[in-house]
Design a protein around this motif. Structure first.
Motif, mmCIF file in Angstrom:
data_model
loop_
_atom_site.group_PDB
_atom_site.id
_atom_site.type_symbol
_atom_site.label_atom_id
_atom_site.label_comp_id
_atom_site.label_asym_id
_atom_site.label_seq_id
_atom_site.Cartn_x
_atom_site.Cartn_y
_atom_site.Cartn_z
ATOM 1 N N VAL A 16 -22.519 -32.801 14.959
ATOM 2 C CA VAL A 16 -21.647 -31.775 14.377
ATOM 3 C C VAL A 16 -22.386 -31.004 13.290
ATOM 4 O O VAL A 16 -22.294 -29.769 13.217
ATOM 5 N N ILE A 17 -23.153 -31.696 12.458
ATOM 6 C CA ILE A 17 -23.916 -31.026 11.405
ATOM 7 C C ILE A 17 -24.948 -30.075 12.003
ATOM 8 O O ILE A 17 -25.120 -28.944 11.539
ATOM 9 N N MET A 18 -25.640 -30.505 13.068
ATOM 10 C CA MET A 18 -26.616 -29.622 13.721
ATOM 11 C C MET A 18 -25.919 -28.408 14.330
ATOM 12 O O MET A 18 -26.428 -27.286 14.252
ATOM 13 N N ALA A 19 -24.758 -28.610 14.939
ATOM 14 C CA ALA A 19 -24.023 -27.494 15.544
ATOM 15 C C ALA A 19 -23.576 -26.498 14.479
ATOM 16 O O ALA A 19 -23.660 -25.287 14.680
ATOM 17 N N ILE A 20 -23.138 -26.993 13.335
ATOM 18 C CA ILE A 20 -22.722 -26.098 12.250
ATOM 19 C C ILE A 20 -23.916 -25.278 11.763
ATOM 20 O O ILE A 20 -23.790 -24.080 11.495
ATOM 21 N N GLY A 21 -25.085 -25.904 11.670
ATOM 22 C CA GLY A 21 -26.285 -25.179 11.267
ATOM 23 C C GLY A 21 -26.622 -24.051 12.223
ATOM 24 O O GLY A 21 -26.986 -22.955 11.810
ATOM 25 N N VAL A 22 -26.484 -24.301 13.507
ATOM 26 C CA VAL A 22 -26.763 -23.259 14.507
ATOM 27 C C VAL A 22 -25.716 -22.152 14.424
ATOM 28 O O VAL A 22 -26.039 -20.972 14.481
ATOM 29 N N ILE A 23 -24.470 -22.523 14.264
ATOM 30 C CA ILE A 23 -23.390 -21.537 14.186
ATOM 31 C C ILE A 23 -23.566 -20.632 12.971
ATOM 32 O O ILE A 23 -23.305 -19.426 13.033
#
Length: 60
Positions: A16-23
């Protein structure tokens, strides 16, 4: 069973943290180019080692 749930929750949080960074506009998550695999390189500019390997393949 508790170890599985804790591990699963931890991995889910990391994803989830990696996805937020990409978003939020950071660079996309990507692998390295030119590893030991035989896959195609998708780099914009090829390194000297890759150029040499391709030149030898064309000559041979």
């Amino acid at each position: 069973m508790i170890y599985f749930l804790v591990t699963f929750a931890f991995m889910l949080i990391v994803i989830v943290i990696m996805a937020i960074g990409v978003i939020l506009g950071r660079n996309a998550i990507k692998g390295s180019c030119g590893g030991t695999g035989a896959g195609n390189c998708i780099c914009v500019e090829k390194c000297d080692k890759r150029k040499k390997i391709e030149a030898e393949a064309e000559a041979g």
